[in-house]
Write a protein that holds these residues in place. Sequence first.
Motif, PDB file in Angstrom:
ATOM      1  N   THR A  34       0.868  -1.275   0.161  1.00 14.28           N
ATOM      2  CA  THR A  34      -0.107   0.122  -0.111  1.00 14.28           C
ATOM      3  C   THR A  34       0.907   1.147  -0.173  1.00 14.28           C
ATOM      4  OG1 THR A  34      -1.794  -1.173   1.445  1.00 14.28           O
ATOM      5  CG2 THR A  34      -1.885   1.072   1.110  1.00 14.28           C
ATOM      6  N   SER A  35       1.982   1.196   0.953  1.00 13.28           N
ATOM      7  CA  SER A  35       2.606   2.311   0.927  1.00 13.28           C
ATOM      8  C   SER A  35       3.512   2.495  -0.450  1.00 13.28           C
ATOM      9  CB  SER A  35       3.959   2.183   2.008  1.00 13.28           C
ATOM     10  OG  SER A  35       3.214   2.352   3.353  1.00 13.28           O
ATOM     11  N   LEU A  36       3.879   1.422  -1.034  1.00 12.45           N
ATOM     12  CA  LEU A  36       4.729   1.657  -2.284  1.00 12.45           C
ATOM     13  C   LEU A  36       3.736   2.170  -3.527  1.00 12.45           C
ATOM     14  CD1 LEU A  36       7.264   0.589  -3.830  1.00 12.45           C
ATOM     15  CD2 LEU A  36       6.239  -1.602  -4.282  1.00 12.45           C
ATOM     16  N   ILE A  37       2.495   1.569  -3.564  1.00 14.56           N
ATOM     17  CA  ILE A  37       1.463   2.302  -4.392  1.00 14.56           C
ATOM     18  C   ILE A  37       1.417   3.579  -4.117  1.00 14.56           C
ATOM     19  CG2 ILE A  37      -0.753   2.164  -5.255  1.00 14.56           C
ATOM     20  CD1 ILE A  37      -0.763  -1.019  -4.516  1.00 14.56           C
ATOM     21  N   THR A  38       1.087   4.096  -2.849  1.00 15.52           N
ATOM     22  CA  THR A  38       0.943   5.435  -2.407  1.00 15.52           C
ATOM     23  C   THR A  38       2.151   6.341  -2.893  1.00 15.52           C
ATOM     24  OG1 THR A  38      -0.570   4.799  -0.545  1.00 15.52           O
ATOM     25  CG2 THR A  38       0.358   7.015  -0.526  1.00 15.52           C
ATOM     26  N   ALA A  39       3.297   5.945  -2.789  1.00  8.56           N
ATOM     27  CA  ALA A  39       4.321   6.762  -3.017  1.00  8.56           C
ATOM     28  C   ALA A  39       4.484   7.065  -4.654  1.00  8.56           C
ATOM     29  CB  ALA A  39       5.765   6.005  -2.889  1.00  8.56           C
ATOM     30  N   PHE A  40       3.786   6.314  -5.594  1.00  9.82           N
ATOM     31  CA  PHE A  40       4.156   6.509  -6.851  1.00  9.82           C
ATOM     32  C   PHE A  40       2.637   7.244  -7.546  1.00  9.82           C
ATOM     33  CE2 PHE A  40       7.710   3.857  -5.901  1.00  9.82           C
ATOM     34  CZ  PHE A  40       8.741   4.671  -6.622  1.00  9.82           C
ATOM     35  N   LEU A  41       1.684   7.232  -6.715  1.00  6.91           N
ATOM     36  CA  LEU A  41       0.302   7.642  -6.969  1.00  6.91           C
ATOM     37  C   LEU A  41       0.324   8.887  -7.145  1.00  6.91           C
ATOM     38  CD1 LEU A  41      -2.548   5.769  -5.381  1.00  6.91           C
ATOM     39  CD2 LEU A  41      -2.115   5.601  -7.443  1.00  6.91           C
ATOM     40  N   PRO A  42      -0.010   9.913  -8.386  1.00  4.98           N
ATOM     41  CA  PRO A  42      -0.284  11.392  -8.642  1.00  4.98           C
ATOM     42  C   PRO A  42      -1.233  11.806  -7.608  1.00  4.98           C
ATOM     43  CG  PRO A  42      -1.135  10.115 -10.419  1.00  4.98           C
ATOM     44  CD  PRO A  42      -0.755   8.937  -9.690  1.00  4.98           C
ATOM     45  N   PHE A  43      -1.986  11.044  -6.871  1.00  6.69           N
ATOM     46  CA  PHE A  43      -3.309  11.645  -6.268  1.00  6.69           C
ATOM     47  C   PHE A  43      -3.127  12.111  -4.832  1.00  6.69           C
ATOM     48  CE2 PHE A  43      -4.725   8.424  -9.583  1.00  6.69           C
ATOM     49  CZ  PHE A  43      -5.177   9.269 -10.409  1.00  6.69           C
ATOM     50  N   TRP A  44      -1.923  12.622  -4.518  1.00  7.03           N
ATOM     51  CA  TRP A  44      -1.846  13.261  -3.272  1.00  7.03           C
ATOM     52  C   TRP A  44      -2.884  14.258  -3.011  1.00  7.03           C
ATOM     53  CZ3 TRP A  44       2.451  12.018   0.776  1.00  7.03           C
ATOM     54  CH2 TRP A  44       2.949  10.948   0.361  1.00  7.03           C
ATOM     55  N   LYS A  45      -2.749  15.215  -3.793  1.00  5.53           N
ATOM     56  CA  LYS A  45      -3.705  16.456  -3.788  1.00  5.53           C
ATOM     57  C   LYS A  45      -4.485  16.479  -5.209  1.00  5.53           C
ATOM     58  CE  LYS A  45      -0.083  19.258  -2.737  1.00  5.53           C
ATOM     59  NZ  LYS A  45       0.686  20.666  -2.521  1.00  5.53           N
ATOM     60  N   GLY A  83      13.202  22.958  -7.024  1.00  3.07           N
ATOM     61  CA  GLY A  83      12.265  23.749  -7.218  1.00  3.07           C
ATOM     62  C   GLY A  83      10.871  23.237  -6.630  1.00  3.07           C
ATOM     63  N   LEU A  84      10.896  22.040  -6.152  1.00  4.40           N
ATOM     64  CA  LEU A  84       9.633  21.604  -5.502  1.00  4.40           C
ATOM     65  C   LEU A  84       9.673  22.322  -4.077  1.00  4.40           C
ATOM     66  CD1 LEU A  84      10.226  17.845  -5.810  1.00  4.40           C
ATOM     67  CD2 LEU A  84       8.249  19.166  -6.683  1.00  4.40           C
ATOM     68  N   PRO A  85       8.111  22.301  -3.505  1.00  2.00           N
ATOM     69  CA  PRO A  85       7.834  22.863  -2.138  1.00  2.00           C
ATOM     70  C   PRO A  85       8.807  21.918  -1.297  1.00  2.00           C
ATOM     71  CG  PRO A  85       6.036  22.445  -3.397  1.00  2.00           C
ATOM     72  CD  PRO A  85       7.111  22.052  -4.333  1.00  2.00           C
ATOM     73  N   MET A  86       9.092  22.538   0.048  1.00  7.27           N
ATOM     74  CA  MET A  86       9.964  21.558   1.001  1.00  7.27           C
ATOM     75  C   MET A  86       9.340  20.281   1.442  1.00  7.27           C
ATOM     76  SD  MET A  86      12.994  21.391   2.467  1.00  7.27           S
ATOM     77  CE  MET A  86      13.639  22.852   2.013  1.00  7.27           C
ATOM     78  N   ALA A 152      -0.517  16.684   4.417  1.00 11.57           N
ATOM     79  CA  ALA A 152      -1.805  16.889   4.883  1.00 11.57           C
ATOM     80  C   ALA A 152      -2.009  18.353   5.615  1.00 11.57           C
ATOM     81  CB  ALA A 152      -2.198  15.865   5.723  1.00 11.57           C
ATOM     82  N   TYR A 153      -0.845  18.421   6.531  1.00 13.08           N
ATOM     83  CA  TYR A 153      -0.796  19.629   7.383  1.00 13.08           C
ATOM     84  C   TYR A 153      -0.616  21.009   6.150  1.00 13.08           C
ATOM     85  CZ  TYR A 153       0.966  23.476  10.466  1.00 13.08           C
ATOM     86  OH  TYR A 153       0.959  24.551  11.059  1.00 13.08           O
ATOM     87  N   THR A 154       0.334  20.890   5.311  1.00 20.80           N
ATOM     88  CA  THR A 154       0.694  22.009   4.534  1.00 20.80           C
ATOM     89  C   THR A 154      -0.538  22.332   3.542  1.00 20.80           C
ATOM     90  OG1 THR A 154       1.765  20.483   2.952  1.00 20.80           O
ATOM     91  CG2 THR A 154       3.128  21.898   4.395  1.00 20.80           C
ATOM     92  N   THR A 155      -1.286  21.400   3.233  1.00 22.98           N
ATOM     93  CA  THR A 155      -2.482  21.406   2.356  1.00 22.98           C
ATOM     94  C   THR A 155      -3.654  22.161   2.930  1.00 22.98           C
ATOM     95  OG1 THR A 155      -1.819  19.418   0.996  1.00 22.98           O
ATOM     96  CG2 THR A 155      -4.196  20.261   0.768  1.00 22.98           C
ATOM     97  N   TRP A 160      -6.934  26.945   3.871  1.00 23.05           N
ATOM     98  CA  TRP A 160      -7.680  28.221   4.918  1.00 23.05           C
ATOM     99  C   TRP A 160      -6.829  29.482   4.910  1.00 23.05           C
ATOM    100  CZ3 TRP A 160     -12.376  27.342   5.655  1.00 23.05           C
ATOM    101  CH2 TRP A 160     -12.864  25.934   5.851  1.00 23.05           C
ATOM    102  N   ASP A 161      -5.869  29.504   4.144  1.00 20.85           N
ATOM    103  CA  ASP A 161      -4.849  30.952   4.058  1.00 20.85           C
ATOM    104  C   ASP A 161      -5.861  32.022   3.332  1.00 20.85           C
ATOM    105  OD1 ASP A 161      -3.108  32.656   3.777  1.00 20.85           O
ATOM    106  OD2 ASP A 161      -1.533  31.612   2.522  1.00 20.85           O
ATOM    107  N   GLU A 162      -5.888  33.070   4.153  1.00 18.29           N
ATOM    108  CA  GLU A 162      -6.872  34.110   3.780  1.00 18.29           C
ATOM    109  C   GLU A 162      -6.028  35.176   2.872  1.00 18.29           C
ATOM    110  OE1 GLU A 162      -8.249  35.913   7.272  1.00 18.29           O
ATOM    111  OE2 GLU A 162      -9.581  34.071   8.017  1.00 18.29           O
ATOM    112  N   GLY A 163      -5.016  34.920   2.700  1.00 16.57           N
ATOM    113  CA  GLY A 163      -4.086  35.694   1.704  1.00 16.57           C
ATOM    114  C   GLY A 163      -4.455  35.511   0.337  1.00 16.57           C
ATOM    115  N   PHE A 164      -5.000  34.143   0.330  1.00 25.43           N
ATOM    116  CA  PHE A 164      -5.328  33.745  -1.343  1.00 25.43           C
ATOM    117  C   PHE A 164      -6.626  34.459  -1.671  1.00 25.43           C
ATOM    118  CE2 PHE A 164      -2.650  29.797  -0.906  1.00 25.43           C
ATOM    119  CZ  PHE A 164      -1.963  30.145  -2.117  1.00 25.43           C
ATOM    120  N   PRO A 165      -6.874  34.969  -2.905  1.00 24.92           N
ATOM    121  CA  PRO A 165      -8.163  35.265  -3.519  1.00 24.92           C
ATOM    122  C   PRO A 165      -9.110  34.290  -3.194  1.00 24.92           C
ATOM    123  CG  PRO A 165      -6.539  36.067  -5.002  1.00 24.92           C
ATOM    124  CD  PRO A 165      -5.767  35.246  -4.050  1.00 24.92           C
ATOM    125  N   ASP A 166     -10.355  34.663  -3.170  1.00 27.70           N
ATOM    126  CA  ASP A 166     -11.429  33.458  -3.011  1.00 27.70           C
ATOM    127  C   ASP A 166     -11.457  32.837  -4.222  1.00 27.70           C
ATOM    128  OD1 ASP A 166     -12.010  33.902  -0.359  1.00 27.70           O
ATOM    129  OD2 ASP A 166     -13.504  35.230  -0.582  1.00 27.70           O
TER     130      ASP A 166
END
Length: 229
Positions: A34-45, A83-86, A152-155, A160-166
Amino acid sequence: SMGLRKKVDLNMVFLTTKIMQRTALFVTSGGLITSLITAFLPFWKTMNSDLNEVENWFSGLWHTCLYTEEVGIQCKAYESILGLPMDLQISRVLMSVSIGTGGLALLAAFPGLEGVQMCMGRPGLKRQLVILAGVLSWVSGLTTLAPVSIVAYTTLVEFWDEGFPDVMPRWEYGEAMFSGWFGGLALVIGGTLFFVAVCMGDFDQRPPSVPNSPQVKHRTKHYLKTEVL
């Protein structure tokens, strides 16, 4: 009393060290796959825009994908690692560690299993291999749970970041997040079951000092008589 004895016998048959070891191996294997499949799935977000409802965006550790009804799904690998997010950089490393340690856990467990014709004359080594498998399973589970929880936390924070336009679309949890939590939990449970199997093996191997006491001898004789009757 006959029914009670049968029940006790059945419990003893089902709760053997051998069966516990194999259950631990099965659960750990399931968690690793399950972890192996998760690592390569592009459906994290996942993200779909209110402005353009026919477009669905998906993001993983290695690829970003666009789904449209006309073309289907098209994926593209990230161009630059730096260039990827941390959170994605850390997640890549941790998921790689998870898969590596999970694989090593299964390799360590196999020769340590009861009934496997390896290290047969060395019960101490078999016991150590099962303990090692348990530790590696735990490490593997935690290094799957950590990156999934970080993403999950960063997402959540960005959502809920209010700096982004709605009007701007925001990333939400994808299916891979839930499979990641499930896989990580299965690896931790598998590791725990390996430790339970070791404790059960130690209990079976304990020196038979107690049953030699006169009281117990008298009691067993009494039971034998009642069984004969």
